[in-house]
Design a protein around this motif. Structure first.
Motif, PDB file in Angstrom:
ATOM      1  N   VAL A   1     -33.310  -8.614  13.013  1.00 23.41           N
ATOM      2  CA  VAL A   1     -32.348  -8.018  12.083  1.00 23.41           C
ATOM      3  C   VAL A   1     -31.090  -8.885  12.008  1.00 23.41           C
ATOM      4  CG1 VAL A   1     -30.798  -6.046  11.733  1.00 23.41           C
ATOM      5  CG2 VAL A   1     -33.205  -5.662  12.292  1.00 23.41           C
ATOM      6  N   ASN A   2     -30.604  -9.349  13.139  1.00 26.94           N
ATOM      7  CA  ASN A   2     -29.423 -10.213  13.144  1.00 26.94           C
ATOM      8  C   ASN A   2     -29.676 -11.503  12.361  1.00 26.94           C
ATOM      9  OD1 ASN A   2     -27.761  -8.475  14.568  1.00 26.94           O
ATOM     10  ND2 ASN A   2     -28.351  -9.319  16.549  1.00 26.94           N
ATOM     11  N   LYS A   3     -30.869 -12.054  12.489  1.00 32.42           N
ATOM     12  CA  LYS A   3     -31.230 -13.271  11.756  1.00 32.42           C
ATOM     13  C   LYS A   3     -31.215 -12.996  10.246  1.00 32.42           C
ATOM     14  CE  LYS A   3     -34.967 -16.587  11.152  1.00 32.42           C
ATOM     15  NZ  LYS A   3     -36.342 -16.935  11.488  1.00 32.42           N
ATOM     16  N   ILE A   4     -31.768 -11.868   9.847  1.00 32.59           N
ATOM     17  CA  ILE A   4     -31.805 -11.505   8.430  1.00 32.59           C
ATOM     18  C   ILE A   4     -30.384 -11.302   7.896  1.00 32.59           C
ATOM     19  CG2 ILE A   4     -32.498  -9.698   6.797  1.00 32.59           C
ATOM     20  CD1 ILE A   4     -35.022  -9.337   8.620  1.00 32.59           C
ATOM     21  N   LEU A   5     -29.560 -10.610   8.671  1.00 29.29           N
ATOM     22  CA  LEU A   5     -28.179 -10.383   8.247  1.00 29.29           C
ATOM     23  C   LEU A   5     -27.417 -11.697   8.111  1.00 29.29           C
ATOM     24  CD1 LEU A   5     -27.281  -7.231  10.371  1.00 29.29           C
ATOM     25  CD2 LEU A   5     -27.730  -7.333   7.910  1.00 29.29           C
ATOM     26  N   LYS A   6     -27.658 -12.610   9.023  1.00 26.12           N
ATOM     27  CA  LYS A   6     -27.006 -13.920   8.962  1.00 26.12           C
ATOM     28  C   LYS A   6     -27.433 -14.669   7.701  1.00 26.12           C
ATOM     29  CE  LYS A   6     -26.007 -18.039  11.632  1.00 26.12           C
ATOM     30  NZ  LYS A   6     -26.218 -18.764  12.876  1.00 26.12           N
ATOM     31  N   GLU A   7     -28.721 -14.600   7.382  1.00 24.53           N
ATOM     32  CA  GLU A   7     -29.231 -15.255   6.161  1.00 24.53           C
ATOM     33  C   GLU A   7     -28.615 -14.649   4.913  1.00 24.53           C
ATOM     34  OE1 GLU A   7     -33.504 -15.090   6.236  1.00 24.53           O
ATOM     35  OE2 GLU A   7     -33.641 -16.383   8.003  1.00 24.53           O
ATOM     36  N   MET A   8     -28.349 -13.361   4.938  1.00 29.73           N
ATOM     37  CA  MET A   8     -27.761 -12.686   3.787  1.00 29.73           C
ATOM     38  C   MET A   8     -26.324 -13.149   3.559  1.00 29.73           C
ATOM     39  SD  MET A   8     -29.293  -8.830   4.220  1.00 29.73           S
ATOM     40  CE  MET A   8     -27.970  -8.132   3.267  1.00 29.73           C
ATOM     41  N   GLU A   9     -25.637 -13.526   4.613  1.00 29.37           N
ATOM     42  CA  GLU A   9     -24.246 -13.971   4.515  1.00 29.37           C
ATOM     43  C   GLU A   9     -24.133 -15.378   3.932  1.00 29.37           C
ATOM     44  OE1 GLU A   9     -22.700 -13.589   8.463  1.00 29.37           O
ATOM     45  OE2 GLU A   9     -22.552 -11.428   8.338  1.00 29.37           O
ATOM     46  N   GLU A  10     -25.206 -16.135   4.015  1.00 27.35           N
ATOM     47  CA  GLU A  10     -25.160 -17.521   3.556  1.00 27.35           C
ATOM     48  C   GLU A  10     -25.236 -17.654   2.058  1.00 27.35           C
ATOM     49  OE1 GLU A  10     -28.307 -19.473   5.688  1.00 27.35           O
ATOM     50  OE2 GLU A  10     -27.211 -19.365   7.555  1.00 27.35           O
TER      51      GLU A  10
END
Length: 66
Positions: free
Chosen positions: A57-66
């Motif tokens: 989930v943290n990885k997905i959230l980080k990708e969304m911020e990019e």
């Protein structure tokens, strides 16, 4: 033979059943250690699943911020 993937919910249900048997004194002394070992393994499996899910989930959230 393929091994069926056990879900988090299935693991929690099994853990609850073990705890209920122990609390209800349905487990004799000979089975107690075996049940506690099984419960410990289930807890370890659940903790690992939670950790992996959190990382994903943290990885997905980080990708969304990019």
């Amino acid at each position: 033979m393929s091994k069926k993937k056990i879900t988090y919910a299935d693991s929690i249900l099994e853990l609850e059943q073990i705890v209920a048997k122990i609390e209800g004194e349905e487990v004799d002394v000979d089975e107690l250690a075996e049940n506690v070992k099984k419960a410990l393994q289930i807890i370890k499996t659940c903790n690992l699943k939670l950790k992996n899910t959190e990382e994903e989930v943290n990885k997905i959230l980080k990708e969304m911020e990019e």
